[in-house]
Scaffold this motif. Structure first.
Motif, PDB file in Angstrom:
ATOM      1  N   PHE A 176      -9.324   3.146   0.082  1.00  0.00           N
ATOM      2  CA  PHE A 176      -8.081   3.590  -0.174  1.00  0.00           C
ATOM      3  C   PHE A 176      -8.033   5.027  -0.275  1.00  0.00           C
ATOM      4  CE2 PHE A 176      -4.762   2.855  -3.820  1.00  0.00           C
ATOM      5  CZ  PHE A 176      -3.776   3.255  -3.098  1.00  0.00           C
ATOM      6  N   GLU A 177      -7.313   5.660   0.319  1.00  0.00           N
ATOM      7  CA  GLU A 177      -7.018   7.175   0.144  1.00  0.00           C
ATOM      8  C   GLU A 177      -5.357   7.058  -0.394  1.00  0.00           C
ATOM      9  OE1 GLU A 177      -5.582  10.924   2.717  1.00  0.00           O
ATOM     10  OE2 GLU A 177      -6.606   9.359   3.805  1.00  0.00           O
ATOM     11  N   GLN A 178      -5.432   7.537  -1.680  1.00  0.00           N
ATOM     12  CA  GLN A 178      -4.275   7.727  -2.306  1.00  0.00           C
ATOM     13  C   GLN A 178      -3.963   9.123  -2.861  1.00  0.00           C
ATOM     14  OE1 GLN A 178      -3.868   5.479  -5.966  1.00  0.00           O
ATOM     15  NE2 GLN A 178      -5.972   5.143  -6.095  1.00  0.00           N
ATOM     16  N   HIS A 179      -2.659   9.403  -2.634  1.00  0.00           N
ATOM     17  CA  HIS A 179      -2.046  10.808  -2.894  1.00  0.00           C
ATOM     18  C   HIS A 179      -1.290  10.762  -4.247  1.00  0.00           C
ATOM     19  CE1 HIS A 179      -3.392  13.135   0.773  1.00  0.00           C
ATOM     20  NE2 HIS A 179      -3.779  11.696   0.966  1.00  0.00           N
ATOM     21  N   PHE A 180      -1.044  11.796  -4.956  1.00  0.00           N
ATOM     22  CA  PHE A 180      -0.523  11.761  -6.395  1.00  0.00           C
ATOM     23  C   PHE A 180       0.471  12.968  -6.391  1.00  0.00           C
ATOM     24  CE2 PHE A 180      -4.839  10.212  -6.848  1.00  0.00           C
ATOM     25  CZ  PHE A 180      -4.426   9.017  -7.347  1.00  0.00           C
ATOM     26  N   CYS A 181       1.733  12.728  -6.966  1.00  0.00           N
ATOM     27  CA  CYS A 181       2.696  13.627  -7.296  1.00  0.00           C
ATOM     28  C   CYS A 181       2.243  13.813  -8.858  1.00  0.00           C
ATOM     29  CB  CYS A 181       4.101  13.204  -7.009  1.00  0.00           C
ATOM     30  SG  CYS A 181       4.295  12.969  -5.377  1.00  0.00           S
ATOM     31  N   VAL A 182       1.908  15.169  -9.206  1.00  0.00           N
ATOM     32  CA  VAL A 182       1.427  15.478 -10.727  1.00  0.00           C
ATOM     33  C   VAL A 182       2.611  16.289 -11.198  1.00  0.00           C
ATOM     34  CG1 VAL A 182      -0.282  16.170 -12.300  1.00  0.00           C
ATOM     35  CG2 VAL A 182      -0.940  15.241  -9.720  1.00  0.00           C
ATOM     36  N   GLN A 183       3.187  15.946 -12.414  1.00  0.00           N
ATOM     37  CA  GLN A 183       4.190  16.522 -13.081  1.00  0.00           C
ATOM     38  C   GLN A 183       3.310  17.454 -14.160  1.00  0.00           C
ATOM     39  OE1 GLN A 183       6.857  18.181 -13.157  1.00  0.00           O
ATOM     40  NE2 GLN A 183       8.361  16.950 -13.993  1.00  0.00           N
ATOM     41  N   ASP A 184       3.318  18.688 -14.288  1.00  0.00           N
ATOM     42  CA  ASP A 184       2.460  19.302 -15.374  1.00  0.00           C
ATOM     43  C   ASP A 184       3.034  20.559 -15.583  1.00  0.00           C
ATOM     44  OD1 ASP A 184       0.659  20.600 -16.994  1.00  0.00           O
ATOM     45  OD2 ASP A 184      -0.997  20.251 -15.663  1.00  0.00           O
ATOM     46  N   SER A 185       4.256  20.046 -16.438  1.00  0.00           N
ATOM     47  CA  SER A 185       5.217  21.352 -16.850  1.00  0.00           C
ATOM     48  C   SER A 185       5.513  21.213 -18.245  1.00  0.00           C
ATOM     49  CB  SER A 185       6.353  21.108 -15.954  1.00  0.00           C
ATOM     50  OG  SER A 185       7.289  19.962 -16.425  1.00  0.00           O
ATOM     51  N   ALA A 186       6.409  22.238 -18.760  1.00  0.00           N
ATOM     52  CA  ALA A 186       6.905  22.168 -20.248  1.00  0.00           C
ATOM     53  C   ALA A 186       7.896  21.034 -20.412  1.00  0.00           C
ATOM     54  CB  ALA A 186       7.646  23.431 -20.435  1.00  0.00           C
TER      55      ALA A 186
END
Length: 219
Positions: free
Chosen positions: A55-65
């Motif tokens: 399983f190769e999975q990709h992520f959308c990472v929110q890292d903000s104020a």
């Protein structure tokens, strides 16, 4: 509506095959090798790859104020990021027992959600089960995105302006041969199946009015 954004702070969601819903997300990926017997039900529209033993999975990472938008009452999970969950979410984890080899190693790259990524894979989750599925959520609806369904809910939450498809992935765990025992704790999205497998259900959201609002989708 113009100006509508995803909630700020720190969290992550699976990436759709078309990518993240906007350019503000960081991206990363994790590939975990399993013992074999993985299966999926529904159309696989996540970014990455899924086979019987990988399983190769990709992520959308929110890292903000933090911004002016917060998660409403929802029935879903996100990946934890930054050591703590968004307000109103409860923590949990899923520990997989992978089976990498020299020829098929576990790998990762880019920005990842919280977890332990070595010979086995552990994800930290943030889950919430306080909403009514038939009450529409108002989230950005110009691009497809993916949310993880809460394990105790049957239906995906409605999102205004979006069609919904469901996907279920079954990942087979090894039998503790390397000393790791597959286990879960706290509030998490997976359910256990037969033969030591973990089932995760995804809610796939696609714009209902692609031609009017999103001329790039599908190119």
């Amino acid at each position: 509506p113009p100006g509508l954004e995803f909630p700020g702070g720190q969290w992550a969601i699976p990436a759709h095959s078309s990518g993240c819903p906007n350019g503000t997300f960081l991206t990363g990926s994790r590939t975990q090798q399993s013992v074999g017997g993985n299966r999926w039900h529904g159309q696989f529209v996540l970014q990455g790859d899924f086979t019987e033993n990988m399983f190769e999975q990709h992520f959308c990472v929110q890292d903000s104020a933090p911004n002016n938008f917060t998660w409403p009452g929802v029935n879903m999970c996100v990946h934890r990021r930054g050591g703590q969950c968004p307000e109103g979410f409860k923590e949990g984890y899923v520990q997989y027992d992978d089976q990498p080899t020299a020829e098929r190693p576990n790998t990762d790259s880019g920005d990842l959600p919280d977890g332990v990524f070595g010979q086995d894979t552990r994800f930290e989750f943030c889950c919430r089960d306080t909403g009514f599925p038939n009450e529409e959520l108002v989230l950005p609806s110009r691009q497809p995105f993916v949310l993880i369904k809460h394990r105790e809910r049957r239906d995906c939450h409605l999102v205004r302006g979006m069609h919904i498809e469901e996907l279920r992935l079954e990942i087979q765990n090894a039998a503790g041969e390397n000393g790791t025992i597959a286990q879960t704790g706290g509030d998490h999205p997976v359910s256990s199946g037969d033969s030591n497998s973990y089932h995760t259900r995804y809610c796939i959201y696609k714009p209902a009015m692609i031609g009017e609002f999103n001329t790039d989708y599908g190119r």
